[in-house]
Design an enzyme around this catalytic site. Structure first.
Site, PDB file in Angstrom:
ATOM      1  N   ALA A  23      37.771 108.597  18.778  1.00 57.35           N
ATOM      2  CA  ALA A  23      38.055 107.992  19.934  1.00 57.35           C
ATOM      3  C   ALA A  23      37.504 108.507  21.081  1.00 57.35           C
ATOM      4  CB  ALA A  23      39.752 107.963  20.000  1.00 57.35           C
ATOM      5  N   THR A  27      35.507 107.088  25.312  1.00 63.02           N
ATOM      6  CA  THR A  27      36.163 107.418  26.679  1.00 63.02           C
ATOM      7  C   THR A  27      35.352 107.374  27.893  1.00 63.02           C
ATOM      8  OG1 THR A  27      35.852 109.771  26.340  1.00 63.02           O
ATOM      9  CG2 THR A  27      37.912 109.097  25.624  1.00 63.02           C
ATOM     10  N   PHE A  34      43.431 108.643  21.702  1.00 61.03           N
ATOM     11  CA  PHE A  34      44.849 108.745  21.236  1.00 61.03           C
ATOM     12  C   PHE A  34      45.530 110.100  21.709  1.00 61.03           C
ATOM     13  CE2 PHE A  34      42.893 105.094  19.099  1.00 61.03           C
ATOM     14  CZ  PHE A  34      43.860 104.400  19.297  1.00 61.03           C
ATOM     15  N   GLN A 102      35.933 106.129  13.507  1.00 65.00           N
ATOM     16  CA  GLN A 102      37.353 105.779  13.363  1.00 65.00           C
ATOM     17  C   GLN A 102      37.590 104.890  14.417  1.00 65.00           C
ATOM     18  OE1 GLN A 102      37.917 110.559  13.784  1.00 65.00           O
ATOM     19  NE2 GLN A 102      39.417 109.854  12.406  1.00 65.00           N
ATOM     20  N   ILE A 104      37.968 101.311  16.496  1.00 66.97           N
ATOM     21  CA  ILE A 104      37.829  99.718  15.979  1.00 66.97           C
ATOM     22  C   ILE A 104      37.218  98.861  17.286  1.00 66.97           C
ATOM     23  CG2 ILE A 104      39.830 100.136  14.673  1.00 66.97           C
ATOM     24  CD1 ILE A 104      41.485  99.183  17.180  1.00 66.97           C
ATOM     25  N   HIS A 120      38.302 102.505  10.046  1.00 65.86           N
ATOM     26  CA  HIS A 120      39.808 102.146  10.422  1.00 65.86           C
ATOM     27  C   HIS A 120      39.698 100.690  10.830  1.00 65.86           C
ATOM     28  CE1 HIS A 120      41.008 106.614  11.595  1.00 65.86           C
ATOM     29  NE2 HIS A 120      41.068 106.467  10.409  1.00 65.86           N
ATOM     30  N   CYS A 151      47.660  76.739   9.732  1.00 71.31           N
ATOM     31  CA  CYS A 151      48.727  76.754   8.397  1.00 71.31           C
ATOM     32  C   CYS A 151      50.089  77.060   8.762  1.00 71.31           C
ATOM     33  CB  CYS A 151      47.928  77.256   7.352  1.00 71.31           C
ATOM     34  SG  CYS A 151      48.167  79.122   7.161  1.00 71.31           S
TER      35      CYS A 151
END
Length: 235
Positions: A23, A27, A34, A102, A104, A120, A151
């Site tokens: 992470a 930044t 995190f 790691q 996303i 991840h 659906c």
């Protein structure tokens, strides 16, 4: 500056570099990490983030899950920083063979990196849990409440939630790291398993770049504790 020069030399001498980031890489783009000093996990919440980002929360309390997810995981408007851009350049000239992340947020791809293993998952892929129809990130974040497929099924982000297995690309990441002659680890506390144990597979030289110490510093050829944007700007 001696450590910075050592880093440059290690990169120049290497032919098969793999980057492993957490992470802290994002930044400098304005995205919260995190477990850092001002990270997401340090904020006061009614529920632990580990629960809010768990498969249990998604399936049992989807409204609660998506409230947290939309407020904290929407990185669509963020742009790559100097770290992402440098790694993209390193890949273009043939030195960087793989980026294992790691994160996303998709910023490595936004910067131009091609060979990225998102262990991840990613916010950019979403599928209906019933019919498996694909949905993009914009439609999920723009939805009201729980995003639903035509659906009637819930649309699930392709991110690895607490309690879920890692994706198939994890095995490819293992192989890439085991073959690297230089592994650059950056922006991760190396406390989350099993991703943290990836560094133990390194047969080549290990470099750890992070603003704080990690449990694996004693295994490294070189450790630099500084802001990543400063380290990579110097590169």
């Amino acid at each position: 500056m001696e450590k910075q020069e050592n880093l440059k030399r290690l990169i120049e001498e290497a032919d098969n570099i793999v980057f492993f980031g957490g992470a802290g890489v994002s930044t400098a783009s304005g995205i919260k990490d995190f477990r850092g000093k001002n990270g997401l996990y340090k904020e006061k919440m009614d529920y632990p983030p580990e629960y809010l980002l768990s498969s249990n929360c998604f399936y049992q309390e989807p409204e609660l899950f998506f409230k947290f997810y939309k407020e904290n995981m929407n990185t669509l408007e963020y742009e790559p920083n100097v770290v992402h851009k440098y790694l993209s350049k390193l890949e273009r000239i043939g030195k960087l063979k793989a980026t294992v992340t790691q994160n996303i947020d998709g910023l490595h791809q936004k910067a131009g990196s091609k060979n990225v293993y998102e262990i991840h998952g990613t916010i950019y892929k979403n599928h209906c849990v019933k019919c498996h129809k694909f949905y993009d990130a914009q439609s999920v974040f723009a939805s009201d409440g729980i995003p639903k497929c035509e659906c009637g099924g819930i649309i699930k982000p392709d991110v690895v939630l607490y309690g879920e297995m890692l994706p198939p690309c994890y095995n490819e990441a293992l192989l890439a790291i085991s073959k690297a002659d230089l592994l650059l680890v950056a922006g991760t506390s190396l406390t989350v398993e099993p991703a943290a144990s990836l560094v133990r597979l390194c047969q080549g030289k290990l470099v750890i770049l992070n603003d704080t110490k990690t449990p694996y510093d004693n295994l490294a050829t070189l450790v630099i504790n500084a802001k990543l944007e400063d380290i990579f700007a110097n590169l």
